[in-house]
Write a protein that holds these residues in place. Structure first.
Motif, PDB file in Angstrom:
ATOM      1  N   VAL A 126       0.860  -1.181   0.000  1.00  0.00           N
ATOM      2  CA  VAL A 126       0.000   0.000   0.000  1.00  0.00           C
ATOM      3  C   VAL A 126       0.899   1.236   0.000  1.00  0.00           C
ATOM      4  CG1 VAL A 126      -1.728   1.313   1.279  1.00  0.00           C
ATOM      5  CG2 VAL A 126      -1.826  -1.183   1.248  1.00  0.00           C
ATOM      6  N   THR A 127       0.729   2.081  -1.012  1.00  0.00           N
ATOM      7  CA  THR A 127       1.513   3.307  -1.113  1.00  0.00           C
ATOM      8  C   THR A 127       0.578   4.513  -1.147  1.00  0.00           C
ATOM      9  OG1 THR A 127       1.552   3.277  -3.525  1.00  0.00           O
ATOM     10  CG2 THR A 127       3.326   2.091  -2.388  1.00  0.00           C
ATOM     11  N   ALA A 128       1.154   5.689  -1.056  1.00  0.00           N
ATOM     12  CA  ALA A 128       0.342   6.907  -1.069  1.00  0.00           C
ATOM     13  C   ALA A 128       1.117   8.046  -1.714  1.00  0.00           C
ATOM     14  CB  ALA A 128      -0.058   7.293   0.350  1.00  0.00           C
ATOM     15  N   SER A 129       0.371   8.982  -2.255  1.00  0.00           N
ATOM     16  CA  SER A 129       0.944  10.200  -2.822  1.00  0.00           C
ATOM     17  C   SER A 129       0.691  11.336  -1.840  1.00  0.00           C
ATOM     18  CB  SER A 129       0.308  10.515  -4.183  1.00  0.00           C
ATOM     19  OG  SER A 129       0.520   9.450  -5.083  1.00  0.00           O
ATOM     20  N   GLN A 133       0.411  16.514  -9.012  1.00  0.00           N
ATOM     21  CA  GLN A 133       1.665  16.343  -9.743  1.00  0.00           C
ATOM     22  C   GLN A 133       2.344  15.033  -9.381  1.00  0.00           C
ATOM     23  OE1 GLN A 133       4.335  19.673 -10.274  1.00  0.00           O
ATOM     24  NE2 GLN A 133       2.749  21.097  -9.568  1.00  0.00           N
ATOM     25  N   VAL A 134       2.247  14.659  -8.099  1.00  0.00           N
ATOM     26  CA  VAL A 134       2.798  13.369  -7.688  1.00  0.00           C
ATOM     27  C   VAL A 134       2.082  12.246  -8.419  1.00  0.00           C
ATOM     28  CG1 VAL A 134       3.101  11.783  -5.756  1.00  0.00           C
ATOM     29  CG2 VAL A 134       3.470  14.213  -5.418  1.00  0.00           C
ATOM     30  N   LYS A 135       0.768  12.314  -8.491  1.00  0.00           N
ATOM     31  CA  LYS A 135      -0.012  11.288  -9.194  1.00  0.00           C
ATOM     32  C   LYS A 135       0.403  11.205 -10.650  1.00  0.00           C
ATOM     33  CE  LYS A 135      -3.056   9.989  -5.943  1.00  0.00           C
ATOM     34  NZ  LYS A 135      -3.155   8.598  -5.450  1.00  0.00           N
ATOM     35  N   ALA A 136       0.598  12.372 -11.275  1.00  0.00           N
ATOM     36  CA  ALA A 136       0.953  12.407 -12.692  1.00  0.00           C
ATOM     37  C   ALA A 136       2.351  11.855 -12.941  1.00  0.00           C
ATOM     38  CB  ALA A 136       0.855  13.834 -13.212  1.00  0.00           C
ATOM     39  N   ARG A 137       3.231  11.949 -11.952  1.00  0.00           N
ATOM     40  CA  ARG A 137       4.619  11.510 -12.126  1.00  0.00           C
ATOM     41  C   ARG A 137       4.838  10.051 -11.744  1.00  0.00           C
ATOM     42  NH1 ARG A 137       8.031  16.668  -9.709  1.00  0.00           N
ATOM     43  NH2 ARG A 137       7.108  18.264 -11.064  1.00  0.00           N
ATOM     44  N   GLY A 138       3.782   9.356 -11.326  1.00  0.00           N
ATOM     45  CA  GLY A 138       3.957   7.941 -11.045  1.00  0.00           C
ATOM     46  C   GLY A 138       3.588   7.510  -9.641  1.00  0.00           C
ATOM     47  N   LYS A 139       3.106   8.433  -8.796  1.00  0.00           N
ATOM     48  CA  LYS A 139       2.614   8.116  -7.447  1.00  0.00           C
ATOM     49  C   LYS A 139       3.750   7.708  -6.490  1.00  0.00           C
ATOM     50  CE  LYS A 139      -1.609   6.496  -9.683  1.00  0.00           C
ATOM     51  NZ  LYS A 139      -2.522   5.358  -9.939  1.00  0.00           N
ATOM     52  N   ASP A 140       3.369   7.306  -5.264  1.00  0.00           N
ATOM     53  CA  ASP A 140       4.296   6.852  -4.228  1.00  0.00           C
ATOM     54  C   ASP A 140       5.465   7.820  -4.040  1.00  0.00           C
ATOM     55  OD1 ASP A 140       5.409   5.313  -2.251  1.00  0.00           O
ATOM     56  OD2 ASP A 140       6.424   3.938  -3.633  1.00  0.00           O
ATOM     57  N   ALA A 141       5.140   9.100  -3.853  1.00  0.00           N
ATOM     58  CA  ALA A 141       6.173  10.110  -3.636  1.00  0.00           C
ATOM     59  C   ALA A 141       5.538  11.293  -2.907  1.00  0.00           C
ATOM     60  CB  ALA A 141       6.786  10.546  -4.955  1.00  0.00           C
ATOM     61  N   ALA A 142       6.375  12.303  -2.613  1.00  0.00           N
ATOM     62  CA  ALA A 142       5.885  13.501  -1.944  1.00  0.00           C
ATOM     63  C   ALA A 142       6.461  14.735  -2.609  1.00  0.00           C
ATOM     64  CB  ALA A 142       6.268  13.480  -0.462  1.00  0.00           C
ATOM     65  N   LEU A 143       5.689  15.793  -2.662  1.00  0.00           N
ATOM     66  CA  LEU A 143       6.128  17.066  -3.232  1.00  0.00           C
ATOM     67  C   LEU A 143       5.775  18.203  -2.278  1.00  0.00           C
ATOM     68  CD1 LEU A 143       4.970  16.787  -6.953  1.00  0.00           C
ATOM     69  CD2 LEU A 143       7.310  16.701  -6.138  1.00  0.00           C
ATOM     70  N   ILE A 144       6.688  19.150  -2.159  1.00  0.00           N
ATOM     71  CA  ILE A 144       6.411  20.366  -1.410  1.00  0.00           C
ATOM     72  C   ILE A 144       6.229  21.506  -2.394  1.00  0.00           C
ATOM     73  CG2 ILE A 144       7.291  22.046   0.246  1.00  0.00           C
ATOM     74  CD1 ILE A 144       8.822  19.866   1.612  1.00  0.00           C
ATOM     75  N   ALA A 145       5.103  22.195  -2.326  1.00  0.00           N
ATOM     76  CA  ALA A 145       4.868  23.334  -3.209  1.00  0.00           C
ATOM     77  C   ALA A 145       5.836  24.446  -2.839  1.00  0.00           C
ATOM     78  CB  ALA A 145       3.432  23.824  -3.061  1.00  0.00           C
ATOM     79  N   SER A 146       6.532  24.996  -3.816  1.00  0.00           N
ATOM     80  CA  SER A 146       7.499  26.058  -3.544  1.00  0.00           C
ATOM     81  C   SER A 146       6.805  27.402  -3.488  1.00  0.00           C
ATOM     82  CB  SER A 146       8.578  26.077  -4.635  1.00  0.00           C
ATOM     83  OG  SER A 146       8.004  26.554  -5.842  1.00  0.00           O
ATOM     84  N   CYS A 147       7.555  28.445  -3.117  1.00  0.00           N
ATOM     85  CA  CYS A 147       7.000  29.790  -3.010  1.00  0.00           C
ATOM     86  C   CYS A 147       6.536  30.339  -4.362  1.00  0.00           C
ATOM     87  CB  CYS A 147       8.024  30.762  -2.420  1.00  0.00           C
ATOM     88  SG  CYS A 147       8.472  30.364  -0.724  1.00  0.00           S
ATOM     89  N   GLU A 148       7.119  29.758  -5.436  1.00  0.00           N
ATOM     90  CA  GLU A 148       6.718  30.217  -6.777  1.00  0.00           C
ATOM     91  C   GLU A 148       5.547  29.405  -7.309  1.00  0.00           C
ATOM     92  OE1 GLU A 148       9.884  29.455  -5.930  1.00  0.00           O
ATOM     93  OE2 GLU A 148      10.434  31.541  -5.600  1.00  0.00           O
ATOM     94  N   ARG A 149       4.901  28.697  -6.416  1.00  0.00           N
ATOM     95  CA  ARG A 149       3.758  27.861  -6.755  1.00  0.00           C
ATOM     96  C   ARG A 149       4.145  26.744  -7.727  1.00  0.00           C
ATOM     97  NH1 ARG A 149      -1.041  29.873  -4.845  1.00  0.00           N
ATOM     98  NH2 ARG A 149      -1.007  32.042  -4.178  1.00  0.00           N
TER      99      ARG A 149
END
Length: 391
Positions: free
Chosen positions: A341-344, A369-385
């Motif tokens: 079981v994984t999560a984005s 964006q994580v879902k679009a890139r293949g899931k099972d990862a994490a992203l932090i939104a930057s200040c530039e959105r």
């Protein structure tokens, strides 16, 4: 039948009604043992009045012991109930010492050196001691709510009332000798008159306290997800908004993490909704253990949200990694061991005066964006959105 007969029925009747009411409440809330104790206490109080007023043909030392013992046990039961309601320690040795001392002195003035007045003072001293010890225990428990303070005030009032009545007897303001026509002493008449008000006041305070607790439980349940025990969306939003309202308009330390279980529909379709519920519950447990915040919610379906009043990028990246590691080590008995079981995860740090809705939009964008890139990862939104991958 005389007016005195009907007057004598008042206290047993009131005590019986209150006893039945608390017995019914106990049947509704069997986990609250003090309700059963209150039912018994009011029953003893009613029995004491009935025995004193209607068993006159048994008048003698034995009846005096029974009547006064019933009253003393009733007050002791109320004192223990007040402590049990707030889960405060019951001073068993202290109560036992007071009861033993009062019983010995009472028996001395009943059998050895008979004195009605001395027995009255003994009862007052014993009851005041029970109330004072109970107040002490309640204060040690540190009452916080207004209702808790009412219990302390009621105990203090009981001590004062006992002292005032003893003083009144001492100065002959209350005569303990029975009236020749009514067969009732002025002292006993005041007991009959005051007790209903005190009993009803005690009952009301206990009932209001129980109602307040039940309302609090209902509110908590309304804010909780039935499956995971986490906050639901409404409860989460309410608590997060309270935090944001308390912060300054330009506070930027807050952060929102959103998580979505990968391919959850396939789990439901392949293994059934019962297994899907197990997965949802297990993921909720992982978030509670590794999320490092009390503000954790199942925001809907297979989606979760976590809020951090104070956080920075490195801490959030570490938390996201801990969560993903926790998910990998999670075991679902109904799932094949080969099915991981994984999560984005999408994360957003709050910018100047952003609302919770704004934060959700940005965190969701990172999640998509994580879902679009293949899931099972994490992203932090930057200040530039834009987003910065982690893990």
């Amino acid at each position: 039948m005389t007016a005195q007969f009907f007057y004598s029925l008042i206290n047993p009747a009131i005590a019986g009604v209150l006893s039945a009411a608390f017995a019914a409440l106990w049947l509704f809330k069997p986990g609250e043992g003090y309700l059963a104790l209150l039912a018994g206490s009011f029953l003893l109080c009613g029995f004491g009045f009935a025995a004193n007023d209607f068993l006159l043909f048994l008048e003698g030392p034995a009846l005096r012991l029974v009547v006064n013992g019933a009253f003393f046990a009733a007050v002791l039961g109320v004192c223990i109930s007040a402590l049990d309601r707030v889960r405060a320690p019951v001073p068993g040795l202290g109560y036992a010492a007071i009861c033993a001392f009062a019983a010995l002195v009472f028996c001395w003035f009943l059998f050895v050196q008979p004195s009605v007045e001395a027995r009255v003072h003994t009862m007052h001293l014993g009851l005041a001691s029970l109330a004072a010890l109970t107040v002490r225990q309640l204060l040690i428990a540190r009452p916080t709510s207004l209702l808790d303070r009412f219990f302390v005030a009621l105990g203090a009032f009981s001590v004062v009332l006992a002292a005032v009545r003893s003083v009144a007897v001492l100065v002959r303001g209350l005569d303990t000798s029975p009236d020749a026509t009514a067969r009732v002493s002025p002292y006993w008449a005041t007991v009959q008159a005051i007790t209903p008000a005190v009993a009803i006041a005690v009952a009301i305070i206990f009932m209001v306290a129980l109602a307040a607790r039940l309302i609090g439980e209902l509110r908590m349940q309304a804010d909780r997800d039935y499956l995971t025990g986490l906050l639901n969306r409404g409860g989460f939003d309410k608590r997060v908004l309270a935090v944001l309202d308390a912060e300054t308009a330009y506070e930027t330390a807050a952060a929102l993490l959103v998580l979505d279980i990968d391919d959850f529909k396939r789990i439901n379709d392949s293994f059934g909704h019962a297994v899907g519920d197990e997965v949802i519950t297990a993921v909720g447990g992982v978030l509670q253990r590794h999320g490092r915040t009390d503000l954790v919610a199942r925001s809907g379906g297979e989606e979760y949200a976590l809020f951090y009043p104070q956080a920075n990028r490195s801490e959030l990246a570490e938390i996201a990694d801990d969560i993903r590691i926790g998910l990998r080590s999670m075991r679902i008995p109904s799932l094949p061991s080969s099915h991981a079981v994984t999560a984005s995860i999408g994360i957003h740090l709050r910018r100047q005066a952003e609302t919770l809705r704004d934060m959700k939009i940005q965190a969701d964008k990172a999640l998509y964006q994580v879902k679009a890139r293949g899931k099972d990862a994490a992203l932090i939104a930057s200040c530039e959105r834009t987003t910065v991958p982690i893990g």
